[in-house]
Design a protein around this motif. Sequence first.
Motif, PDB file in Angstrom:
ATOM      1  N   GLY A 292       9.222  -6.155 -60.518  1.00 55.67           N
ATOM      2  CA  GLY A 292       9.523  -5.351 -60.997  1.00 55.67           C
ATOM      3  C   GLY A 292      11.148  -5.192 -61.253  1.00 55.67           C
ATOM      4  O   GLY A 292      11.213  -5.556 -61.498  1.00 55.67           O
TER       5      GLY A 292
ATOM      6  N   ASP B  60       5.435   1.464 -58.855  1.00 58.39           N
ATOM      7  CA  ASP B  60       6.642   1.364 -58.628  1.00 58.39           C
ATOM      8  C   ASP B  60       6.929   1.349 -56.626  1.00 58.39           C
ATOM      9  O   ASP B  60       6.038   1.936 -56.612  1.00 58.39           O
TER      10      ASP B  60
ATOM     11  N   PRO C 188       6.790  -3.503 -56.210  1.00 56.70           N
ATOM     12  CA  PRO C 188       5.746  -3.153 -56.640  1.00 56.70           C
ATOM     13  C   PRO C 188       4.766  -3.593 -56.204  1.00 56.70           C
ATOM     14  O   PRO C 188       4.827  -4.819 -55.468  1.00 56.70           O
TER      15      PRO C 188
END
Length: 778
Positions: A585, A527, A501
Amino acid sequence: MSSRAPTSLLLLKLLLSLLLLQVSLINSLRQETEDLAKQMQGEILRPLRRSKRRWVVTTLELQEEDPGPFPKLVGELLNNMSDNMALMYLISGPGVDQYPEIGLFSIEDHKNGKIYVHRSVDRETTPSFTIYFDVVSRLTGKHVDNSLIFIIKISDVNDHAPLFPKNEFNVSVRESHAAGQPVLQMLTVDLDEENTPNSQVLYSLISQTPLLKESGFEIDRESGEIRLLGCLDYETASQYTLLIRARDCGEPPLSATAMVHISVQDGNNHRPTFTQENYQIQIPEGRVSPGVLRLSVQDRDLPFTSAWRTKFNISDGNEEGHFDISTDSETNEGILNVIKALDYETRPACSLVITVENEEMLIPCEAGMLGTPGRKAAASATVLVQVTDANDPPVFHPRSLVVREVAGARPGMHLGRFNATDPEGSDGQIRYELVHDPANWVTVDERSGAVVARQRLDRESPHVNNGVYVIIVHAVDEGHPPQTGTGTLTLLLADTDGGAPRLHPRSRYLVVCESPEPEPLLIEAEDGGGEPSSDPLTFELDPTQAHTGDTWKLGENRGECRSVELLMLRSLPRGDYAVPLSIGGRQGLSQKQTVHVRVCSCPGGATCAAEPLAAEPERSVGVLVPLVLVFLALAVALLLLLRCDYVNGAKRRRHSALHGEGQQTLIRYNDESRALSGQIYLGTGMLRQSLDARPGVMAEILNQKLCGLHPLAAAPRSLPHIYMEEGELEGAESLSSLAFSEHMSLPNLLDWLGPSTEETHPRPSPTSARRMVHRTNH
């Protein structure tokens, strides 16, 4: 003595009152007697007169159910008018010529007043008769006197026995019925005259079946209420039959009987007991086994009632929750179950204490009286459980492996290693088997459990679900029989382009107003792989940067965990600040990011004020550095010109330049900031100090004295140096447009510079941004 004195006084007063009343009556009678005597004397003196005639009636009595013989004389009437004329007597009314008893009464003949009854009478049907008597003249047929109305009452005899509403009664009583409490009240009806002995009824219990010493019944003599004596026991007698008699007090007395059937409803007055108090069983380890033991009980209460149904409980020995016990609703047995596998190595044996009680509370009978309802100490049994040893399956450590790898990894890459051990501590070899690898990507070493890639890992494979690929391996031991354990390796395949991310563009540069209580800033991330992920993003301050945790703090996550609040721990002065973050992420990928925060002054309350110099410190530095360099270059040029005035002859200066002055050349300088024209870089590897020239004079000197490039500069092996400026350049018309200062010590600067050259070259023109300049000075 105090209570008798008022009573005696009251009686004395009453006697005195009676005496006074008698004296008054005597005086009154005396006066009436004297008056009557006077009247009689007057009547004797007066002529005789006929007085009014009167009826004379003898007593008329009639008893019910008189047996006769009939007709039967009841009584006789007489009227004194019969002394002067012939009379005829007449009778009428109910019982004579009216209902309900026509022809019951009559007069023998009309010459005398003898009254006869012709049949027996039922008092309960007609308790009395109202008869009218008249007398008429036989010659004229006219009434010679008023009618005489006479009521003939029928005297009662005890001709009706007490009557029950029905001959048999059925009543149900619980086994827990307390002694002395009423069970049923008997009622009867007697048709004889009320409030007489003929209608007064007394009750009695003639018999009880069965007749028990512990329990029985009684009946109240006057009210007819049946009560319980002692305790009922359904198992001893479930039904009782009572014979009740009701008798009146007439002469002779009459009576009636009725049957009372009492059914006993079972209650919980018997405690359940185990048929066996000690049990011993064997259970293999590692198994969940239902119904390992059935415990039977006895209960004397009625089957399939709440007083008979049982509840079992493990009161001791089940602290770790390996067992539970239930009740068989048909047999009332306890069923012992193993719900959590036992381990022989940890606990080879245990002892369970199992208790049993009824669903309904126990109501005991003690000494013919019911005890207080409650739960007595439950019956118990002991179960000794022996755990038998069995071959346990291998155990993986850890049970599940998680490996992060970039998609497209080459064959032969080591992805991980399974580690399984035998919980029994045996020395047998454990063998690993690959049982689930749908894409046939890996191999597992049979002995070591090492997992190696055999093909390229493709994240786009249909066997990959959201970047996750699962591999299942079995570990098999050498026991008898062999046991198998299961381990899992989860491959988290990341995109080759990173997939970590990153900060959202609008969150990279943030502006906040200077305030004693600064507001939180919102940092958003997205993302990095281009594909949306359901995994929440994680935000952390970079702890490697000094003083970051003293100034900044992260608040609560927002927006489905894709943004976070940035909080100032203290009020910061105006300026630019860098906040280092680590954003994690999907699949555990993370990336370090920097948030640039500018703290500014907001006079209007919400908008930063314009601060050309302070607002952009990096740009200001980029402008000031070229200006300083320009001043240094001009100062060096001025020193060169002044040096020329002190040196005689161009040859000596050329010779000095060729033999030991050292080679001077322009150095490479790259500046990514905005540049100004007129920057000159000289060199022996360092910048000369800036020097301002006097207007006009210094410009002319520079035009004349910036001359000397050695002829060797044209040699092929003298390569030019490249100077590149990547910023925007502001042009200057000529060197005369630049200002110089003469405040520096000129002799010192000349000594520092050394000899100069005489040879001059054409003056270069100012250049624009991104133009390469080639110069070489020897």
